[in-house]
Design a protein around this motif. Sequence first.
Motif, PDB file in Angstrom:
ATOM      1  N   TRP A 101       0.849  -1.193   0.000  1.00  0.00           N
ATOM      2  CA  TRP A 101       0.000   0.000   0.000  1.00  0.00           C
ATOM      3  C   TRP A 101       0.882   1.240   0.000  1.00  0.00           C
ATOM      4  CZ3 TRP A 101       0.670  -2.284   4.931  1.00  0.00           C
ATOM      5  CH2 TRP A 101       1.017  -1.432   5.979  1.00  0.00           C
ATOM      6  N   ARG A 103      -4.481 -13.763  -2.805  1.00  0.00           N
ATOM      7  CA  ARG A 103      -4.554 -13.358  -1.409  1.00  0.00           C
ATOM      8  C   ARG A 103      -3.224 -13.720  -0.753  1.00  0.00           C
ATOM      9  NH1 ARG A 103      -8.759 -18.058   0.731  1.00  0.00           N
ATOM     10  NH2 ARG A 103      -7.259 -19.802   0.665  1.00  0.00           N
ATOM     11  N   ASP A 154      -8.735  -9.174  -1.766  1.00  0.00           N
ATOM     12  CA  ASP A 154      -9.470  -8.356  -2.726  1.00  0.00           C
ATOM     13  C   ASP A 154      -8.545  -7.891  -3.861  1.00  0.00           C
ATOM     14  OD1 ASP A 154     -11.591  -7.133  -3.904  1.00  0.00           O
ATOM     15  OD2 ASP A 154     -11.594  -5.365  -2.593  1.00  0.00           O
ATOM     16  N   GLU A 173      -6.693  -4.548  -2.623  1.00  0.00           N
ATOM     17  CA  GLU A 173      -7.596  -3.449  -2.308  1.00  0.00           C
ATOM     18  C   GLU A 173      -8.041  -3.465  -0.846  1.00  0.00           C
ATOM     19  OE1 GLU A 173      -8.240  -1.041  -4.361  1.00  0.00           O
ATOM     20  OE2 GLU A 173      -7.055  -1.984  -5.951  1.00  0.00           O
ATOM     21  N   THR A 174      -7.931  -4.608  -0.172  1.00  0.00           N
ATOM     22  CA  THR A 174      -8.355  -4.723   1.222  1.00  0.00           C
ATOM     23  C   THR A 174      -7.191  -5.224   2.065  1.00  0.00           C
ATOM     24  OG1 THR A 174     -10.621  -5.215   0.562  1.00  0.00           O
ATOM     25  CG2 THR A 174      -9.997  -5.770   2.812  1.00  0.00           C
ATOM     26  N   ARG A 223      -6.227  -5.979   6.144  1.00  0.00           N
ATOM     27  CA  ARG A 223      -6.748  -6.110   7.505  1.00  0.00           C
ATOM     28  C   ARG A 223      -5.631  -6.577   8.428  1.00  0.00           C
ATOM     29  NH1 ARG A 223     -10.779  -8.828   4.443  1.00  0.00           N
ATOM     30  NH2 ARG A 223     -12.784  -7.718   4.342  1.00  0.00           N
ATOM     31  N   GLY A 238      -8.692  -2.079  10.336  1.00  0.00           N
ATOM     32  CA  GLY A 238      -8.171  -1.673   9.038  1.00  0.00           C
ATOM     33  C   GLY A 238      -6.741  -1.168   9.144  1.00  0.00           C
ATOM     34  N   SER A 254      -4.266   1.877  -1.747  1.00  0.00           N
ATOM     35  CA  SER A 254      -3.615   0.647  -2.201  1.00  0.00           C
ATOM     36  C   SER A 254      -2.559   0.985  -3.255  1.00  0.00           C
ATOM     37  CB  SER A 254      -4.652  -0.316  -2.772  1.00  0.00           C
ATOM     38  OG  SER A 254      -5.357   0.285  -3.847  1.00  0.00           O
TER      39      SER A 254
END
Length: 285
Positions: A96, A197, A212, A245-246, A248, A257, A265
């Motif tokens: 990111w 992932r 994501d 995009e996600t 965690r 988050g 991202s």
Amino acid sequence: MPAPRPNNGAAATPAPGDAPPGYYVEPPSPPNAVQNQEPPPERGVTVYEPPPPGFYPPGAMVYEPPPPPEPHHIAPRTSLWLGLRAGWFIPFGNVWAHDSGPDQYGDAILQGVPWSRYASSGPMFELDVGMRVARSYNVFALWERASLGAGSSKTEPDGSVSNPSGGDSDFFGLGVRANTDPDRVGFVTELAIGYRRARSKWDDGAQLQLTDAPFEARIGLGAEIRLNKLFALSPMLTVGVGSFETLRFVKNNTTSGVLGVNDTSDGHAWATLTLGGHFDLVGTN
């Protein structure tokens, strides 16, 4: 009786009707006639026509050139294509982009957070299942599983400090494959697109989950060495790109988050070097 001579002294040639018996008088040649002239040689390509019917005597054997031999293929034309690859996975790029503060104009300065901070290279394997739809072309589904090494940072996303303990990554995709010579040794090109992932871990049980990423894409270059009709070896180098995009952070059964208000991202990448073995089952020639 001798023929009368003209006044100029030259012997006169009698007319054909006036010649005595047994005397042959050659008729005069037509004007501009050319005697004993051979016909001009023909120019161009000589055309040989087939002999007419009955040219060969009865019982004669006529030999025709044999037809060209049919090509002999080792690889099947179509088949159920199944194989496994093993090799080494190398992650790089950013997971990111972090807002490191405003610049002199008040705009956010985004600084990439490298994937190597949370994961390093490690062994991987891949399962391929598909169809050989033509002798040189395959379509297939794949599952790539990589066991990642520990990252370079001991600092977790929430600021806690703990030793990193590695991670893992999965890539599910669909691909196409082309081979220049499936019967012997051919140059191979692959294209695949899918979903990735990844996960990084620390000794205190914390995890960084990266998900994501539905449009991961990779390209592969390598070779295929045909050993027999059923089996071939395939060394391959692949390079891929994508974006999570996600993000965690999971710790003590609590999920939070990672991205701040101005964080976003960023693009990551990976490379693999593998050796695969593939079977052509239930094939047709």
